[in-house]
Design a protein around this motif. Structure first.
Motif, PDB file in Angstrom:
ATOM      1  N   LEU A   1       0.801  -1.320  -0.083  1.00  0.00           N
ATOM      2  CA  LEU A   1       0.027   0.033   0.085  1.00  0.00           C
ATOM      3  C   LEU A   1       0.867   1.221   0.162  1.00  0.00           C
ATOM      4  O   LEU A   1       0.651   2.146  -0.753  1.00  0.00           O
ATOM      5  CB  LEU A   1      -0.898   0.085   1.319  1.00  0.00           C
ATOM      6  N   ALA A   2       1.767   1.265   0.876  1.00  0.00           N
ATOM      7  CA  ALA A   2       2.832   2.598   0.582  1.00  0.00           C
ATOM      8  C   ALA A   2       3.444   2.581  -0.370  1.00  0.00           C
ATOM      9  O   ALA A   2       3.834   3.753  -1.132  1.00  0.00           O
ATOM     10  CB  ALA A   2       3.865   2.069   1.959  1.00  0.00           C
ATOM     11  N   LEU A   3       3.994   1.366  -0.978  1.00  0.00           N
ATOM     12  CA  LEU A   3       4.574   1.598  -2.522  1.00  0.00           C
ATOM     13  C   LEU A   3       3.539   2.158  -3.556  1.00  0.00           C
ATOM     14  O   LEU A   3       3.762   3.095  -4.420  1.00  0.00           O
ATOM     15  CB  LEU A   3       4.963   0.227  -3.041  1.00  0.00           C
ATOM     16  N   TYR A   4       2.284   1.732  -3.431  1.00  0.00           N
ATOM     17  CA  TYR A   4       1.144   2.263  -4.428  1.00  0.00           C
ATOM     18  C   TYR A   4       1.141   3.626  -4.288  1.00  0.00           C
ATOM     19  O   TYR A   4       0.884   4.182  -5.213  1.00  0.00           O
ATOM     20  CB  TYR A   4       0.040   1.228  -4.130  1.00  0.00           C
ATOM     21  N   LEU A   5       0.853   4.096  -2.863  1.00  0.00           N
ATOM     22  CA  LEU A   5       0.538   5.457  -2.775  1.00  0.00           C
ATOM     23  C   LEU A   5       1.887   6.478  -3.044  1.00  0.00           C
ATOM     24  O   LEU A   5       1.621   7.677  -3.167  1.00  0.00           O
ATOM     25  CB  LEU A   5       0.187   5.545  -1.181  1.00  0.00           C
ATOM     26  N   SER A   6       3.113   5.927  -2.985  1.00  0.00           N
ATOM     27  CA  SER A   6       4.269   6.796  -2.821  1.00  0.00           C
ATOM     28  C   SER A   6       4.496   7.099  -4.444  1.00  0.00           C
ATOM     29  O   SER A   6       5.350   8.082  -4.621  1.00  0.00           O
ATOM     30  CB  SER A   6       5.292   5.985  -2.207  1.00  0.00           C
ATOM     31  N   ASN A   7       3.950   6.271  -5.273  1.00  0.00           N
ATOM     32  CA  ASN A   7       4.324   6.483  -6.743  1.00  0.00           C
ATOM     33  C   ASN A   7       3.285   6.336  -7.606  1.00  0.00           C
ATOM     34  O   ASN A   7       3.005   5.471  -8.310  1.00  0.00           O
ATOM     35  CB  ASN A   7       5.396   5.498  -7.219  1.00  0.00           C
ATOM     36  N   PRO A   8       2.169   7.510  -7.611  1.00  0.00           N
ATOM     37  CA  PRO A   8       0.911   7.395  -8.249  1.00  0.00           C
ATOM     38  C   PRO A   8       0.987   7.247  -9.819  1.00  0.00           C
ATOM     39  O   PRO A   8       0.044   6.663 -10.442  1.00  0.00           O
ATOM     40  CB  PRO A   8       0.127   8.754  -7.732  1.00  0.00           C
ATOM     41  N   HIS A   9       1.973   7.456 -10.296  1.00  0.00           N
ATOM     42  CA  HIS A   9       2.354   7.386 -11.909  1.00  0.00           C
ATOM     43  C   HIS A   9       2.778   6.193 -12.091  1.00  0.00           C
ATOM     44  O   HIS A   9       2.894   5.821 -13.467  1.00  0.00           O
ATOM     45  CB  HIS A   9       3.071   8.633 -12.324  1.00  0.00           C
ATOM     46  N   ASP A  10       3.204   5.454 -11.424  1.00  0.00           N
ATOM     47  CA  ASP A  10       3.635   4.129 -11.659  1.00  0.00           C
ATOM     48  C   ASP A  10       3.073   2.952 -11.054  1.00  0.00           C
ATOM     49  O   ASP A  10       3.804   2.488 -10.020  1.00  0.00           O
ATOM     50  CB  ASP A  10       5.476   4.176 -11.645  1.00  0.00           C
ATOM     51  N   THR A  11       2.119   2.584 -11.033  1.00  0.00           N
ATOM     52  CA  THR A  11       1.183   1.829  -9.890  1.00  0.00           C
ATOM     53  C   THR A  11       1.261   0.359 -10.567  1.00  0.00           C
ATOM     54  O   THR A  11       0.886  -0.457 -10.028  1.00  0.00           O
ATOM     55  CB  THR A  11      -0.092   2.227  -9.666  1.00  0.00           C
ATOM     56  N   GLU A  12       1.698   0.121 -11.593  1.00  0.00           N
ATOM     57  CA  GLU A  12       1.531  -1.291 -12.512  1.00  0.00           C
ATOM     58  C   GLU A  12       2.089  -2.350 -11.727  1.00  0.00           C
ATOM     59  O   GLU A  12       1.589  -3.252 -11.532  1.00  0.00           O
ATOM     60  CB  GLU A  12       1.652  -1.245 -13.866  1.00  0.00           C
ATOM     61  N   SER A  13       3.398  -2.095 -11.278  1.00  0.00           N
ATOM     62  CA  SER A  13       4.229  -2.872 -10.712  1.00  0.00           C
ATOM     63  C   SER A  13       3.482  -3.564  -9.475  1.00  0.00           C
ATOM     64  O   SER A  13       3.626  -4.692  -8.982  1.00  0.00           O
ATOM     65  CB  SER A  13       5.712  -2.855 -10.714  1.00  0.00           C
TER      66      SER A  13
END
Length: 292
Positions: free
Chosen positions: A77-89
């Motif tokens: 969740l932290a990874l997802y929110l930290s980089n809103p322009h690259d959520t695919e991975s």
């Protein structure tokens, strides 16, 4: 006679988290004699509090690959929110884990999946993982998802399930308030009373203040709403809900909302109000050009 229920060591920590007292949750998390499962739940709540405060990198750095599945899910969740322009991975990792029979049914993993897919506005995908319920948080998330889908009938069914489990639970009360706000009309007053009750029982948080303010706006009490929202802004000058509500409230009061909108654009460029405002600006510019 039935044995007395074991004390719930995490009750206050959970309540702080649910009501938006994130720093208090972090500060009061050093609890002795926790079982291994409770310790993992405690750590999840603490890291989710850091996420709520925007400290994504701290969470990403501190949770390593040997941590338990629920903690790995919180890190995602932290990874997802930290980089809103690259959520695919992040989303592909999430889907991979959900498909793994050994961990796919973990309640925190399903909860995080629901949160991520709700962010993506992929409500059907979110419900695939949350609809089975199993925890109060999953039921409460279902209520939120159904409200976003404009299906207050399904949200009400979920709320009834929560009320049967524990009518006085903080999440049951919150879900009831959200549903009342969605239904509107005479239900707004009931929602206001729920937030009022929270404000009398617990320390005032941005979440409670925003809840009361939104009720006030629905009832046309924009002066009271503005007072509550300015108090919330004092607690957190970057909170997106406070800023967005202040934009709306200011417009109704005939005051300038540009400063709040500018702050929202700077701190939360992905916020729906920012997107709507910029698309309105583009439409206006196109209209001016076509006239010129």
């Amino acid at each position: 006679m039935a044995a007395a229920a074991a004390p719930d060591h995490l009750f206050n920590l959970r309540n702080n988290f649910y009501l938006g007292s994130y720093q208090a949750a972090i500060n009061n998390s050093d609890l002795p004699n926790l079982s291994p499962d409770d310790a993992v739940e405690r750590d999840c709540l603490v890291y989710r509090s850091y996420i709520a405060l925007g400290s994504y990198q701290l969470v990403i750095n501190e949770i390593d690959s040997s941590a338990a599945t629920p903690l790995q899910a919180v890190k995602l969740l932290a990874l997802y929110l930290s980089n809103p322009h690259d959520t695919e991975s992040t989303i592909s990792s999430l889907k991979e884990w959900l498909a793994d029979p050994a961990i796919g049914n973990n309640a925190i993993l399903r909860l995080i999946a629901g949160i991520v897919f709700m962010h993506e506005e992929d409500y059907n995908e979110a419900l695939k993982h949350t609809n089975a319920g199993g925890t109060m948080e999953l039921h409460a998330l279902n209520v939120q998802i159904f409200i976003k889908m404009h299906r207050s009938d399904y949200a009400e069914r979920q709320l009834r399930v929560m009320q049967q489990i524990d009518e006085d639970h903080t999440l049951t009360q919150l879900a009831n308030a959200w549903l009342n706000l969605a239904v509107g009309g005479s239900k707004i007053q009931e929602a206001y009373l729920i937030f009022q009750d929270f404000s009398e029982k617990y320390p005032m948080t941005g979440l409670i203040l925003n809840g009361k303010a939104v009720c006030c706006m629905h009832m046309g009490n924009f002066d009271e709403a503005e007072t509550l929202l300015l108090e919330a802004l004092n607690k957190d000058a970057k909170d997106p809900e406070t800023l967005a509500n202040l934009v709306v409230c200011s417009l109704h009061l005939g005051k300038s909302s540009s400063r709040y909108l500018s702050q929202l654009k700077l701190t939360h460029p992905e916020h729906i109000l920012v997107k709507r405002a910029s698309s309105a600006e583009h439409s206006f510019e196109r209209a001016v050009q076509s006239v010129g």
